[in-house]
Design an enzyme around this catalytic site. Structure first.
Site, PDB file in Angstrom:
ATOM      1  N   GLU A 315      24.253  39.432  43.382  1.00  0.00           N
ATOM      2  CA  GLU A 315      23.415  40.630  43.389  1.00  0.00           C
ATOM      3  C   GLU A 315      22.008  40.347  43.912  1.00  0.00           C
ATOM      4  O   GLU A 315      21.009  40.802  43.372  1.00  0.00           O
ATOM      5  CB  GLU A 315      23.363  41.244  41.984  1.00  0.00           C
ATOM      6  CG  GLU A 315      24.724  41.688  41.490  1.00  0.00           C
ATOM      7  CD  GLU A 315      24.688  42.366  40.140  1.00  0.00           C
ATOM      8  OE1 GLU A 315      25.558  43.221  39.888  1.00  0.00           O
ATOM      9  OE2 GLU A 315      23.793  42.036  39.325  1.00  0.00           O
ATOM     10  N   ASP A 394      32.701  44.170  34.487  1.00  0.00           N
ATOM     11  CA  ASP A 394      31.310  44.295  34.044  1.00  0.00           C
ATOM     12  C   ASP A 394      31.200  44.999  32.692  1.00  0.00           C
ATOM     13  O   ASP A 394      30.695  46.125  32.628  1.00  0.00           O
ATOM     14  CB  ASP A 394      30.494  45.048  35.101  1.00  0.00           C
ATOM     15  CG  ASP A 394      28.992  44.884  34.908  1.00  0.00           C
ATOM     16  OD1 ASP A 394      28.579  44.069  34.073  1.00  0.00           O
ATOM     17  OD2 ASP A 394      28.229  45.571  35.608  1.00  0.00           O
ATOM     18  N   GLU A 422      25.284  48.702  27.471  1.00  0.00           N
ATOM     19  CA  GLU A 422      25.085  49.278  28.796  1.00  0.00           C
ATOM     20  C   GLU A 422      26.161  50.293  29.146  1.00  0.00           C
ATOM     21  O   GLU A 422      25.861  51.371  29.667  1.00  0.00           O
ATOM     22  CB  GLU A 422      25.044  48.164  29.843  1.00  0.00           C
ATOM     23  CG  GLU A 422      24.857  48.660  31.261  1.00  0.00           C
ATOM     24  CD  GLU A 422      24.809  47.526  32.278  1.00  0.00           C
ATOM     25  OE1 GLU A 422      24.707  47.834  33.481  1.00  0.00           O
ATOM     26  OE2 GLU A 422      24.880  46.343  31.883  1.00  0.00           O
TER      27      GLU A 422
END
Length: 710
Positions: A315, A394, A422
């Site tokens: 990333e 994820d 998240e």
């Protein structure tokens, strides 16, 4: 002994720092003063010396001062006591009663045949005395908190001896805290509880009392390591390694009395960013010398420094790929610098192409970590820990266990979970994750009777990589924003100590500590109601969000709330491929990306087949028609409708149950949770309506029960 007097409900369970000085006042979480009542009302002898023993002395002294007990620190006292906390190597105890208690503990330890180690302890009874026996001060500290956890049960004459030692050597939290405020992510990336307790606007936050309180909470749950800055390391954060190492040392000094070692996230490009070199190539001698010198300086300032945490070539973060090197080359460079000092490097395996073409169905983000790392097995130094997310994508509410965890037997692997929610409601929704983590830890990659993920994390002779979690704490008065989200942080520590623990029993511990019976108007309804709300909350969240393991369907950027096609045509590789005929990602070997074949044969065969694949993962592994019949007899489309309606009903029931506690618990906690449950009902309703409407319009198949879909 008479029953303790109840605490008045109008006295909220908020305290200052552990020394009862300083501001701001914060919620006491699972260490309110009332949790120490059973300990503090008794006569206690502490035998031994050392910094962590001083912490034990401080805890006991304050509890006794509050609740009328007495404390002695031998060897200067010959007294009758109720509790002895003693190091085995501290010499003879001053009284026959205490000596007898320790002898009983020694006998129980000999009979068990195991050793205590640096962090273990034995709890035993001898006549009217409870003894906690430890080989090292850390064990005595953990033993003390176990006594607090047991409350009066620690003094039950019929209690058999108990040997406790952590299954996992390293039980670590990763803070994604930014030193300088990030223009997009703010002070804490994926933080849902306010700002950082370590940093504020580019500087240390200055509130050491809050950090001290945090260390105390972590030690009481079993956490013994922490990284204090974001894995996405910016220019300001990079300087913590060199000219700002004093800021890290200050945190380490505060956490050390609770047995917590500090780690630091570093940028792989540090020799260029900080050292003025023209390269960060692992093969360059000047680069290796720079890391060795810099690391030596870190240990001169923080002698018990834990090591480095690195996110590289992922990333946008720099890494060894720039120089034609691989992850083993990069990790070993840092491991070589840390080795003389006993440090470790945690090297994250979260590496994938984040510029994917949604048109190309042969590319699969789920495959990436396996493809990158398994060819490197056996090449990492012994002080490298490859840190692997529990799932291949994820931190979704449901995804399969990462096949990487079964594919690198010659490498130390840590299992990474996410306490910060998240993708599980962002601490605005009740979502107790203990049952999910327990499923992961008990998963047997080689088949039902084989070794488990917990066994891999433990490793041979306890030398595995351990368990790591992304933290969910901030400077919110309740630590985690949602008071009930504290349970996820506590449960992580307890499962890291012993992955075999029943998450429901751990939740019960948290309830007893956080809502002590003596501090509530009617403890049994409180306990029962909290279990009713929290035990199944993870599955409830799963029901009203993304179905059958397909994942995501969240709003891009903030990842909160539904957006079915939000990532469907993006570069991030998080697709569901819904069309008029069906939904799901084909990851089979026969016709798909081949991801199913990354597992050992037992699960590879199970996941390969739409008929054998577990329903909850069906859409992760297969693209199936809406009429595909699940094992429960429902079709895929009807399952989507049914679960989304059921999920909202369950959240509405949560809210009604919580309302029955009004007037029975701390008003501040009641109000905050009530507000969050209102938001959860609103959000769950939006999830239900958007998901059901999307799939009704996509499939054209009406709800068999005739409920309203828009």
């Amino acid at each position: 002994m008479s029953a303790p007097e109840s605490v008045k409900l109008e006295e909220p369970m908020f305290v200052a720092d552990p020394l009862d000085v300083g501001e701001p006042r914060v919620h006491a979480a699972w260490l309110p003063p009332e949790a120490f009542r059973s300990l503090g009302a008794r006569r206690v002898l502490v035998h031994g010396d050392g910094p962590l023993v001083d912490t034990v002395l401080d805890e006991v002294a304050r509890a006794c001062a509050r609740y009328g007990g007495r404390m002695w620190h031998s060897p200067s006292w010959d007294v009758d006591v109720d509790l002895v906390l003693t190091l085995r190597g501290a010499g003879e105890l001053p009284s026959s009663t205490a000596q007898g208690a320790r002898a009983a503990g020694e006998a129980a330890l000999t009979e068990d045949g195991r050793t205590l180690g640096d962090e273990g302890f034995l709890l035993a009874r001898a006549g009217d005395v409870t003894v906690v026996l430890a080989d090292a001060p850390a064990g005595l500290l953990y033993g003390l908190f176990h006594v607090v956890r047991l409350c009066a049960a620690a003094f039950d004459p019929a209690r058999p001896p108990e040997l406790h030692r952590p299954a996992l050597r390293r039980r670590m939290l990763n803070h994604w805290d930014n030193v300088a405020v990030h223009p997009v992510m703010g002070q804490v990336e994926r933080g849902y509880a306010g700002g950082s307790i370590f940093w504020r606007d580019g500087l240390p936050c200055g509130d050491l009392s809050r950090i001290r309180s945090y260390g105390r909470l972590l030690a009481a749950s079993g956490v013994n390591a922490i990284s204090v800055n974001n894995v996405n390391v910016g220019r300001t954060e990079a300087r913590l390694l060199t000219d700002r190492i004093g800021d890290v040392a200050e945190i380490a000094d505060v956490l050390r009395p609770y047995g917590i070692r500090v780690h630091l996230s570093v940028t792989f490009a540090a020799p260029v960013v900080l050292g003025g070199l023209t390269t960060a190539d692992p093969a360059d001698e000047a680069v290796r010398a720079w890391w060795a010198d810099t690391t030596r300086g870190v240990y001169e300032r923080i002698p018990d420094f834990g090591g480095y945490l690195v996110k590289a070539d992922s990333e946008g973060q720099p890494g060894p790929f720039t120089y034609g090197r691989d992850h083993a080359d990069g990790a070993n460079l840092l491991a070589e610098a840390l080795a003389p000092h006993g440090g470790v490097v945690h090297w994250r395996a979260f590496v994938y192409n984040h510029h994917q073409d949604w048109r190309d169905r042969s590319t699969d983000r789920a495959r990436a970590a396996y493809d990158h790392f398994t060819p490197l097995d056996g090449r990492f130094r012994t002080n490298v820990v490859v840190q692997v997310k529990f799932g291949p994508v994820d931190f979704q509410v449901r995804e399969p266990v990462s096949p990487v965890l079964a594919a690198m037997p010659a490498t130390r692997l840590a299992v990474e979970v996410q306490v910060t929610q998240e993708y599980t409601g962002q601490q605005r929704h009740v979502c107790h994750l203990g049952p999910w983590w327990s499923e992961v830890l008990r998963f047997a990659p080689w088949g039902p009777d084989g070794r488990t993920i917990a066994d891999i994390a433990i490793g041979e002779a306890g030398e595995g990589g351990g368990l790591v979690a992304v933290a969910n704490t901030g400077d919110d008065p309740f630590w985690t924003g949602h008071p009930l989200a504290q349970a996820n942080l506590y449960t992580f520590g307890r499962l890291a100590w012993d992955p075999r623990l029943d998450p429901r029993a751990v939740l019960d511990e948290w309830i007893t500590l956080t809502f002590p019976p003596s501090a509530t108007a009617d403890p049994e309804p409180v306990r029962r109601t909290l279990h009713e709300i929290m035990d199944g909350s993870w599955r409830t969240y799963e029901r009203y969000t993304a179905p059958l393991g397909v994942g995501f369907m969240v709003h891009p950027g903030d990842h909160y709330g539904p957006d079915v096609d939000g990532y469907e045509y993006s570069r991030w590789g998080t697709y569901h491929f819904a069309d008029r005929d069906g939904v799901g990602v084909d990851r089979s070997r026969a016709t798909g990306t081949g991801f199913a074949g990354q597992y050992p044969p037992y699960w590879a065969d199970v996941y390969e087949s739409p008929e054998r694949c577990p329903d909850e993962l069906l859409l992760f592994f297969h693209h199936v028609p809406y009429g595909h019949v699940l094992h429960n007899g429902s079709t895929v489309i009807q399952h989507i409708y049914d679960t989304h309606f059921a999920g909202v009903e369950e959240v509405e029931a949560m809210r009604r149950r919580w309302q029955t506690l009004n007037g029975m618990i701390d008003p501040a906690v009641y109000v905050r949770v009530a507000e969050r449950l209102d938001e959860q009902v609103r959000s769950a309703t939006e999830w239900r309506d958007q998901i059901n409407t999307y799939f009704l319009r996509k499939s054209g198949v009406p709800d068999a029960r005739g409920r309203r879909i828009y």
